[in-house]
Design a protein around this motif. Structure first.
Motif, PDB file in Angstrom:
ATOM      1  N   TYR A 171       0.854  -1.179   0.000  1.00  0.00           N
ATOM      2  CA  TYR A 171       0.000   0.000   0.000  1.00  0.00           C
ATOM      3  C   TYR A 171       0.895   1.235   0.000  1.00  0.00           C
ATOM      4  N   VAL A 172       0.581   2.181  -0.879  1.00  0.00           N
ATOM      5  CA  VAL A 172       1.375   3.412  -0.997  1.00  0.00           C
ATOM      6  C   VAL A 172       0.438   4.566  -0.668  1.00  0.00           C
ATOM      7  N   LEU A 173       0.549   5.086   0.554  1.00  0.00           N
ATOM      8  CA  LEU A 173      -0.440   6.014   1.091  1.00  0.00           C
ATOM      9  C   LEU A 173       0.060   7.453   1.096  1.00  0.00           C
ATOM     10  N   ASP A 174      -0.757   8.348   0.572  1.00  0.00           N
ATOM     11  CA  ASP A 174      -0.479   9.780   0.546  1.00  0.00           C
ATOM     12  C   ASP A 174      -0.780  10.377   1.923  1.00  0.00           C
ATOM     13  N   GLY A 175       0.243  11.013   2.518  1.00  0.00           N
ATOM     14  CA  GLY A 175       0.048  11.671   3.808  1.00  0.00           C
ATOM     15  C   GLY A 175       0.355  13.149   3.740  1.00  0.00           C
ATOM     16  N   SER A 176       0.182  13.760   2.567  1.00  0.00           N
ATOM     17  CA  SER A 176       0.549  15.167   2.367  1.00  0.00           C
ATOM     18  C   SER A 176      -0.420  16.110   3.072  1.00  0.00           C
ATOM     19  N   GLY A 177      -0.024  17.373   3.149  1.00  0.00           N
ATOM     20  CA  GLY A 177      -0.777  18.368   3.907  1.00  0.00           C
ATOM     21  C   GLY A 177      -2.119  18.728   3.311  1.00  0.00           C
ATOM     22  N   SER A 178      -2.313  18.426   2.020  1.00  0.00           N
ATOM     23  CA  SER A 178      -3.593  18.776   1.395  1.00  0.00           C
ATOM     24  C   SER A 178      -4.729  17.878   1.865  1.00  0.00           C
ATOM     25  N   ILE A 179      -4.394  16.796   2.542  1.00  0.00           N
ATOM     26  CA  ILE A 179      -5.407  15.888   3.082  1.00  0.00           C
ATOM     27  C   ILE A 179      -5.766  16.349   4.496  1.00  0.00           C
ATOM     28  N   GLY A 180      -7.023  16.593   4.731  1.00  0.00           N
ATOM     29  CA  GLY A 180      -7.457  16.970   6.071  1.00  0.00           C
ATOM     30  C   GLY A 180      -7.230  15.840   7.046  1.00  0.00           C
ATOM     31  N   SER A 181      -7.080  16.182   8.319  1.00  0.00           N
ATOM     32  CA  SER A 181      -6.786  15.154   9.328  1.00  0.00           C
ATOM     33  C   SER A 181      -7.911  14.120   9.411  1.00  0.00           C
ATOM     34  N   SER A 182      -9.159  14.543   9.254  1.00  0.00           N
ATOM     35  CA  SER A 182     -10.272  13.593   9.317  1.00  0.00           C
ATOM     36  C   SER A 182     -10.248  12.648   8.120  1.00  0.00           C
ATOM     37  N   ASP A 183      -9.885  13.171   6.935  1.00  0.00           N
ATOM     38  CA  ASP A 183      -9.784  12.314   5.750  1.00  0.00           C
ATOM     39  C   ASP A 183      -8.625  11.335   5.874  1.00  0.00           C
ATOM     40  N   PHE A 184      -7.528  11.768   6.472  1.00  0.00           N
ATOM     41  CA  PHE A 184      -6.396  10.864   6.682  1.00  0.00           C
ATOM     42  C   PHE A 184      -6.814   9.724   7.617  1.00  0.00           C
ATOM     43  N   GLN A 185      -7.650  10.020   8.607  1.00  0.00           N
ATOM     44  CA  GLN A 185      -8.149   8.972   9.499  1.00  0.00           C
ATOM     45  C   GLN A 185      -9.028   7.981   8.741  1.00  0.00           C
ATOM     46  N   LEU A 186      -9.809   8.478   7.782  1.00  0.00           N
ATOM     47  CA  LEU A 186     -10.640   7.600   6.962  1.00  0.00           C
ATOM     48  C   LEU A 186      -9.774   6.683   6.096  1.00  0.00           C
ATOM     49  N   ALA A 187      -8.670   7.232   5.562  1.00  0.00           N
ATOM     50  CA  ALA A 187      -7.752   6.413   4.758  1.00  0.00           C
ATOM     51  C   ALA A 187      -7.114   5.337   5.627  1.00  0.00           C
ATOM     52  N   LYS A 188      -6.704   5.699   6.839  1.00  0.00           N
ATOM     53  CA  LYS A 188      -6.148   4.717   7.775  1.00  0.00           C
ATOM     54  C   LYS A 188      -7.169   3.621   8.080  1.00  0.00           C
ATOM     55  N   GLN A 189      -8.412   4.013   8.309  1.00  0.00           N
ATOM     56  CA  GLN A 189      -9.444   3.041   8.649  1.00  0.00           C
ATOM     57  C   GLN A 189      -9.693   2.083   7.492  1.00  0.00           C
ATOM     58  N   PHE A 190      -9.657   2.607   6.260  1.00  0.00           N
ATOM     59  CA  PHE A 190      -9.849   1.753   5.092  1.00  0.00           C
ATOM     60  C   PHE A 190      -8.737   0.707   5.006  1.00  0.00           C
ATOM     61  N   LEU A 191      -7.483   1.137   5.137  1.00  0.00           N
ATOM     62  CA  LEU A 191      -6.359   0.196   5.087  1.00  0.00           C
ATOM     63  C   LEU A 191      -6.431  -0.797   6.246  1.00  0.00           C
ATOM     64  N   TYR A 192      -6.881  -0.328   7.396  1.00  0.00           N
ATOM     65  CA  TYR A 192      -7.030  -1.224   8.553  1.00  0.00           C
ATOM     66  C   TYR A 192      -8.060  -2.312   8.235  1.00  0.00           C
ATOM     67  N   ASN A 193      -9.186  -1.911   7.656  1.00  0.00           N
ATOM     68  CA  ASN A 193     -10.257  -2.868   7.347  1.00  0.00           C
ATOM     69  C   ASN A 193      -9.827  -3.880   6.291  1.00  0.00           C
ATOM     70  N   VAL A 194      -9.090  -3.416   5.282  1.00  0.00           N
ATOM     71  CA  VAL A 194      -8.582  -4.334   4.258  1.00  0.00           C
ATOM     72  C   VAL A 194      -7.612  -5.328   4.883  1.00  0.00           C
ATOM     73  N   THR A 195      -6.657  -4.805   5.657  1.00  0.00           N
ATOM     74  CA  THR A 195      -5.635  -5.647   6.271  1.00  0.00           C
ATOM     75  C   THR A 195      -6.252  -6.686   7.203  1.00  0.00           C
ATOM     76  N   ASP A 196      -7.303  -6.291   7.898  1.00  0.00           N
ATOM     77  CA  ASP A 196      -7.949  -7.178   8.850  1.00  0.00           C
ATOM     78  C   ASP A 196      -8.604  -8.377   8.169  1.00  0.00           C
ATOM     79  N   LYS A 197      -8.997  -8.225   6.896  1.00  0.00           N
ATOM     80  CA  LYS A 197      -9.725  -9.285   6.200  1.00  0.00           C
ATOM     81  C   LYS A 197      -8.904  -9.992   5.121  1.00  0.00           C
ATOM     82  N   ILE A 198      -7.656  -9.593   4.928  1.00  0.00           N
ATOM     83  CA  ILE A 198      -6.792 -10.262   3.959  1.00  0.00           C
ATOM     84  C   ILE A 198      -5.757 -11.071   4.729  1.00  0.00           C
ATOM     85  N   SER A 199      -5.888 -12.379   4.653  1.00  0.00           N
ATOM     86  CA  SER A 199      -4.992 -13.258   5.404  1.00  0.00           C
ATOM     87  C   SER A 199      -3.592 -13.251   4.795  1.00  0.00           C
ATOM     88  N   SER A 200      -2.583 -13.357   5.658  1.00  0.00           N
ATOM     89  CA  SER A 200      -1.197 -13.427   5.191  1.00  0.00           C
ATOM     90  C   SER A 200      -0.729 -14.869   5.045  1.00  0.00           C
TER      91      SER A 200
END
Length: 440
Positions: A171-200
């Motif tokens: 995953y290559v995640l954009d953390g630049s300043g143009s992203i609001g802090s609430s939107d960055f939290q949404l991006a984190k939550q999305f990656l968390y949800n994907v990771t939680d359901k994709i077995s290694s």
């Protein structure tokens, strides 16, 4: 095409056919969710027990909705749709009647046409889709319809879906300043949800965060999923400029230096804008390293040209979303994209696999110029079902040229086809097996 056919395989095959002709705008997964909520993919007994419905079907196309798809005076644009359907699928829509809606492909097309004629764009988020469903599709005019039903049914199926793909994924995640802090939290939550359901179990994963430069949050050496989830939870937004090139190059470096190489390498770039100094030569380096590239651009600041460049100019590997809160609506589709990767097998190659119940693994095998393929499934635990097809990349119970009902199974060669596609479906809670093709 068989009247009365039901099930998720039938729904997915019908939607694939509808999307293949590219006559309608992307519906953000709405057609799939309609089939689930309206009839549980046709498996709800009440769907076909309702005697007031002349033609019970998966998408609840009733006489009112069907008439809309035939009303040329009200919708003159239908003439072009009729022409396109005749040209692409040899379907004469004007000759169909309500009873033809019992054929899943036809009711899927009718649902898409009805939504298209409605003129209201289909929302991206699941909550908004629920309101759209209530107002524009189900029991039209009935104020008693509860939109919460839609949301609950969708989350019940989509959130629980998990699989174990054979993939090296970064995953290559954009953390630049143009992203609001609430939107960055949404991006984190999305990656968390994907990771939680994709077995290694069968794959390896990494996460790169970029802003003015790039940092590795975790690489392939972090095999414990709980540790990866905690690292995502602890992510801090750099909040500086946008150096997408650095993020992609960092990913290439991780992939290229990995000791344990899983053959199917993929990167997923998530960004809200465009890089300050372009994305080359990192993108070219990724392509040379045979890394498949997916990119999502979110918001109105993205550059189409750059998104396409990141995805090697493959349109199907690019998605544009209007807002970060829309990502949740695409979680199921994204997991399916990762898990439906087709694995290429060669003559004599033994491929070891593990899967959970109902998980599907997709393969392709080159056909010999003469003779056939003997396919051997060696089970260590659990059980499997199998299907093959010559022209459908993801054969299933709904679309196939044969079922693998013996072991080994001989798949005949075909002069007009250069390869055959195979699907293996796990039947037990934990399936351990190997698959070996042999030319005969």
């Amino acid at each position: 095409m068989v009247p009365g056919s039901i099930g998720q395989d039938v729904v997915e095959a019908s939607i694939a056919k509808v999307n293949q002709i590219k006559l309608f705008a992307d519906d953000s997964g709405f057609l799939f969710r309609l089939a689930l909520v309206e009839s549980k993919f046709g498996e709800n007994p009440q769907t076909f027990a309702d005697q007031t419905n002349k033609s019970p079907n998966i998408w609840s196309i009733d006489s009112q909705k069907f008439r809309e798809t035939k009303d040329i005076q009200k919708h003159p644009e239908l003439l072009q749709l009729y022409y396109d359907l005749a040209d692409k699928y040899d379907i004469d829509w004007q000759r169909l009647d309500i009873y033809d809606m019992q054929r899943p492909l036809y009711s899927a097309l009718a649902s898409k046409m009805f939504l298209h004629l409605n003129g209201q764009p289909i929302p991206e988020t699941i909550d908004d889709q629920a309101q759209y469903w209530k107002q524009h599709y189900t029991a039209i005019g009935d104020g008693n319809v509860d939109a919460d039903t839609f949301v609950q049914e969708v989350h019940k199926l989509e959130d629980l879906y998990e699989c174990s793909p054979h993939i090296s994924l970064c995953y290559v995640l954009d953390g630049s300043g143009s992203i609001g802090s609430s939107d960055f939290q949404l991006a984190k939550q999305f990656l968390y949800n994907v990771t939680d359901k994709i077995s290694s179990e069968n794959g390896q994963f990494c996460l790169v965060l970029f802003s003015s430069d790039a940092q590795t949050i975790y690489d392939f050496t972090v095999t414990d999923k709980t540790k990866r989830l905690n690292k995502i939870k602890d992510l801090i937004q750099p909040d500086m400029s946008t150096n997408t090139r650095a993020g992609i190059q960092k990913t290439v470096d991780i992939m290229e230096t990995s000791i344990n190489q899983v053959p199917y390498k993929t990167m997923f770039v998530l960004t809200d804008g465009y890089s300050d100094d372009g994305v080359q030569p990192a993108v070219s380096n990724a392509q040379k390293a045979h890394i498949k590239s997916w990119v999502w651009g979110i918001g109105d600041g993205v550059k189409d040209k750059e998104l396409n460049e990141i995805a090697y100019n493959i349109p199907d590997n690019v998605k544009q979303l209007t807002k970060y809160s829309s990502m949740d609506s695409y979680l199921y589709e994204f997991k399916k994209t990762l898990c439906d990767e087709i694995i290429h097998l060669i003559d004599g190659q033994k491929f070891d696999d593990t899967s959970v119940q109902n998980e599907k693994r997709y393969f392709s095998i080159d056909l010999p110029k003469t003779g056939a393929i003997s396919l051997t499934i060696q089970l260590t635990n659990g059980n499997t079902l199998g299907y093959y097809a010559y022209s459908t990349p993801n054969p299933s119970s709904a679309v196939n040229d044969g079922q693998l009902d013996t072991n080994p199974y001989n798949i005949p060669g075909q002069q007009q086809h250069s390869q055959v596609y195979v699907t293996i479906v796990g039947q037990g809670p934990n399936n351990v097996y190997s698959i070996t093709p042999t030319y005969i």
